[in-house]
Design an enzyme around this catalytic site. Sequence first.
Site, PDB file in Angstrom:
ATOM      1  N   LYS A  88      37.377  83.827  43.340  1.00 59.18           N
ATOM      2  CA  LYS A  88      37.484  83.452  44.782  1.00 59.18           C
ATOM      3  C   LYS A  88      35.864  83.729  45.348  1.00 59.18           C
ATOM      4  CE  LYS A  88      41.508  82.005  45.055  1.00 59.18           C
ATOM      5  NZ  LYS A  88      41.433  80.542  44.952  1.00 59.18           N
ATOM      6  N   THR A  92      33.677  78.362  40.578  1.00 59.56           N
ATOM      7  CA  THR A  92      33.915  76.867  40.504  1.00 59.56           C
ATOM      8  C   THR A  92      32.755  75.995  40.755  1.00 59.56           C
ATOM      9  OG1 THR A  92      36.336  77.297  40.820  1.00 59.56           O
ATOM     10  CG2 THR A  92      35.592  74.820  40.392  1.00 59.56           C
TER      11      THR A  92
HETATM   12  N1  LIG Z   1      28.989  75.642  47.355  1.00 66.17           N
HETATM   13  C1  LIG Z   1      30.320  75.686  47.393  1.00 66.17           C
HETATM   14  N2  LIG Z   1      31.210  74.528  47.178  1.00 66.17           N
HETATM   15  C2  LIG Z   1      32.490  74.645  47.406  1.00 66.17           C
HETATM   16  N3  LIG Z   1      33.190  75.789  47.615  1.00 66.17           N
HETATM   17  C3  LIG Z   1      32.362  76.871  47.407  1.00 66.17           C
HETATM   18  C4  LIG Z   1      31.040  76.706  47.527  1.00 66.17           C
HETATM   19  N4  LIG Z   1      30.647  78.304  47.530  1.00 66.17           N
HETATM   20  C5  LIG Z   1      31.421  78.943  47.914  1.00 66.17           C
HETATM   21  N5  LIG Z   1      32.694  78.226  47.932  1.00 66.17           N
HETATM   22  C6  LIG Z   1      34.119  78.690  48.071  1.00 66.17           C
HETATM   23  O1  LIG Z   1      34.292  79.501  46.882  1.00 66.17           O
HETATM   24  C7  LIG Z   1      35.694  79.882  46.932  1.00 66.17           C
HETATM   25  C8  LIG Z   1      36.380  79.436  45.547  1.00 66.17           C
HETATM   26  O2  LIG Z   1      35.759  80.342  44.673  1.00 66.17           O
HETATM   27  P1  LIG Z   1      36.189  80.158  43.300  1.00 66.17           P
HETATM   28  O3  LIG Z   1      35.849  78.868  42.598  1.00 66.17           O
HETATM   29  O4  LIG Z   1      35.606  81.397  42.498  1.00 66.17           O
HETATM   30  O5  LIG Z   1      37.729  80.377  43.194  1.00 66.17           O
HETATM   31  S1  LIG Z   1      38.748  80.535  41.773  1.00 66.17           S
HETATM   32  O6  LIG Z   1      38.681  82.012  41.428  1.00 66.17           O
HETATM   33  O7  LIG Z   1      38.209  79.937  40.714  1.00 66.17           O
HETATM   34  O8  LIG Z   1      40.150  80.133  42.052  1.00 66.17           O
HETATM   35  C9  LIG Z   1      36.633  78.763  47.983  1.00 66.17           C
HETATM   36  O9  LIG Z   1      36.623  79.473  49.150  1.00 66.17           O
HETATM   37  P2  LIG Z   1      37.615  79.217  50.003  1.00 66.17           P
HETATM   38  O10 LIG Z   1      37.584  77.927  50.733  1.00 66.17           O
HETATM   39  O11 LIG Z   1      37.665  80.379  51.138  1.00 66.17           O
HETATM   40  O12 LIG Z   1      39.084  79.685  49.345  1.00 66.17           O
HETATM   41  C10 LIG Z   1      35.122  77.898  48.139  1.00 66.17           C
HETATM   42  O13 LIG Z   1      35.186  77.139  49.565  1.00 66.17           O
END
Ligand SMILES: Nc1ncnc2c1ncn2[C@@H]1O[C@H](COP(=O)(O)OS(=O)(=O)O)[C@@H](OP(=O)(O)O)[C@H]1O
Length: 268
Positions: A88, A92
Amino acid sequence: MTHLSNYGNDRLGLYTFVNLASFVQSWTNLKLQTLPPVQLAHKYFELFSEQKDPLWQNPCDDRRHRDIWSREKTCDHLPKFIVIGPQKTGTTALYLFLLMHPSIISNLPSPKTFEEVQFFNGNNYHKGIDWYMSFFPTPSNITTDILFEKSANYFHSEDAPKRASSLIPKAKIITILIDPSDRAYSWYQLLIIDGQQLRSDPASIMDEVQKFLGVSPHYNYSEALTASNIASPLGKLLKASKTALLCKKEIVKSKLEMYLFLMYPFNQ
Ligand SMILES: Nc1ncnc2c1ncn2[C@@H]1O[C@H](COP(=O)(O)OS(=O)(=O)O)[C@@H](OP(=O)(O)O)[C@H]1O
């Protein structure tokens, strides 16, 4: 005892052991006894229980190990850096941005954990080094290509640091840190449903889902999801599915047929 997938160190151990045994036999009155291999292994782990959990060592730093490795076990199938999470934080997104670079190559997908291998943190570790390396493609250019993997739950694993430093001690590590409250909020936005309970007790699950979504008015799924309530489409589905389950041996031959059968009331 080593947990290397070759015998570089073990051969030296055996040589020393054989000489020690012949010394004891020649120069003392001690009677040496042994056991069949499996019993001997049990005895060994009884004495050295801390070695039950393997710690895969890096085979690439010792020339003797490299020399006896087959071609498939080249050190080029190990990552040069890992993204360890935590979850989170945007792992990704970072993973996808890294993939855009022509020289940065990720592991192959896993059928169970998708883009993540999740090797160092859990039971996959016991599948061994070959299992881990099979996730990495052969780089087309060994000098410029950089293999990596991202497993967001390495961060909070107690085992991952020592396991990773033992197998890939030279790998670089990337972690993303954000305000913990943002992470907490991201988790808060996620509802995990127990699929087994969805089958056995759908009404309670649907109550939870409604609460999570904050929908209004609150729908009474306990009432709607009863076989007697056949007037509603849900009732029809339930009745159909009940019938399907009762006579599945006769008429439902595959999952696809089962699906079509269940959807029949809606497709008319
Ligand atoms: N550049 C960019 N593009 C898209 N999303 C982004 C980005 N940077 C951070 N995030 C935010 O990262 C959150 C998801 O984190 P993770 O990918 O680490 O999640 S997971 O652990 O794999 O489930 C998720 O947060 P939430 O929307 O609050 O859930 C994404 O919005």
